[in-house]
Design an enzyme around this catalytic site. Structure first.
Site, short mmCIF file in Angstrom:
data_model
loop_
_atom_site.label_atom_id
_atom_site.label_comp_id
_atom_site.label_asym_id
_atom_site.label_seq_id
_atom_site.Cartn_x
_atom_site.Cartn_y
_atom_site.Cartn_z
N ASP A 1 -10.68 -5.60 -3.84
CA ASP A 1 -10.05 -4.70 -3.00
C ASP A 1 -10.71 -3.27 -2.91
OD1 ASP A 1 -8.39 -2.81 -1.49
OD2 ASP A 1 -6.51 -3.65 -2.47
N SER B 1 0.92 -1.22 0.05
CA SER B 1 -0.20 0.15 0.05
C SER B 1 0.81 1.23 -0.05
CB SER B 1 -0.95 0.06 1.18
OG SER B 1 -1.97 0.91 0.97
N HIS C 1 -7.51 -5.53 1.30
CA HIS C 1 -6.55 -4.56 0.97
C HIS C 1 -5.32 -5.11 1.85
CE1 HIS C 1 -4.64 -1.08 -0.21
NE2 HIS C 1 -4.32 -0.52 0.70
#
Length: 271
Positions: free
Chosen positions: A217, A95, A246
């Site tokens: 996601d 991320s 995620h």
């Protein structure tokens, strides 16, 4: 213990000729890698660290101006590599840290053999010609809820992002690390993440990139993984896993860990 080591809780584990560096995303800390680590330490030298602002770091060290852009995190990563004499590494970023790795690789491509990017996005907001997954109004609502009642926000945000009910181990773990952040720091990092736009930088990336993505996601649509693949300047490959959420390394390690190990072990083969 060096200043960088202490500030970021840097740990060096295992041994091997190749160094693997693991960077976590927003709302987590290095514990997010706990199920991957046992598979790495017998074969690699592994460097793990906490991003400044994580609940495990000293909140007094969090510079709101420095971390208003991802460059601040990228400079931290480069400082860690320097302090631990890493002259080349495989960088696995999740991320926020996936894009931190992208920026750091533009500054110092010589330090990175390849990047493995999990749930990566160069921009979360939609534009006229780009689908990032979020409208500005949605981000404003989320940040407003964070300011109003952080605990209540975490209780709603964690299951949405992880995918699953509040009782799942992965949701509980993400909630724990979110709760450990100081709320004003969490809000600042959240705004940084959801307002950056790194699309124009992608063409400057020359290090090979392995893009790993959940098929479902909420934060990063599959179309974003394909966008990265089409716009990165160097070689890249995309693998969409049959996982939801995620944080697949937390919620579906039985699927995610073998995929990550394969991308760590094998380079992109030219067609």
């Amino acid at each position: 213990m060096g200043v960088v080591e202490a500030a970021h809780n840097v740990r060096v584990l295992g041994s091997g000729e190749t160094t693997v560096v693991l960077g976590h995303g927003f709302g987590t800390d290095q514990s997010v890698w706990k199920q991957l680590l046992p598979h790495l330490v017998d074969h690699y030298r592994v460097v793990i660290y906490d991003n400044m602002g994580a609940g495990t770091t000293n909140p007094d060290y969090f510079d709101f101006d420095r971390y208003a852009t991802l460059e601040g995190y990228a400079y931290d990563l480069l400082a860690i590599l320097e302090e631990f004499s890493v002259d080349k590494c495989i960088y696995v970023g999740h991320s926020l840290s996936s894009m931190t790795g992208v920026i750091a690789s533009i500054f110092r491509p010589d330090l990175f053999h390849k990047l493995i990017l999990i749930a990566a996005s160069p921009r979360f907001l939609n534009t006229v010609d780009y689908y990032g997954g979020f409208e500005q109004e949605e981000i404003d609502q989320l940040s407003g809820a964070m300011e109003t009642n952080y605990k209540s926000w975490v209780s709603g945000f964690a299951p949405l992002v992880v995918g699953g009910d509040m009782d799942s181990v992965a949701v509980q773990e993400f909630s724990r690390t979110l709760f450990s952040m100081r709320p004003d720091i969490a809000l600042s990092v959240f705004r940084t993440v959801f307002n950056f736009d790194l699309r124009e930088y992608l063409g400057r990336v020359t290090v090979p990139c392995h893009i790993v993505q959940s098929s479902k996601d909420l934060a990063v649509p599959v179309a974003v993984a394909e966008y990265l693949h089409q716009n990165l300047g160097g070689k890249s490959v995309v693998e969409v896993m049959s996982t939801e959420g995620h944080l697949p390394q937390l919620s579906a390690p039985e699927v995610t860990i073998p995929v990550l190990l394969r991308h760590i072990q094998h380079d992109i083969v030219d067609a």
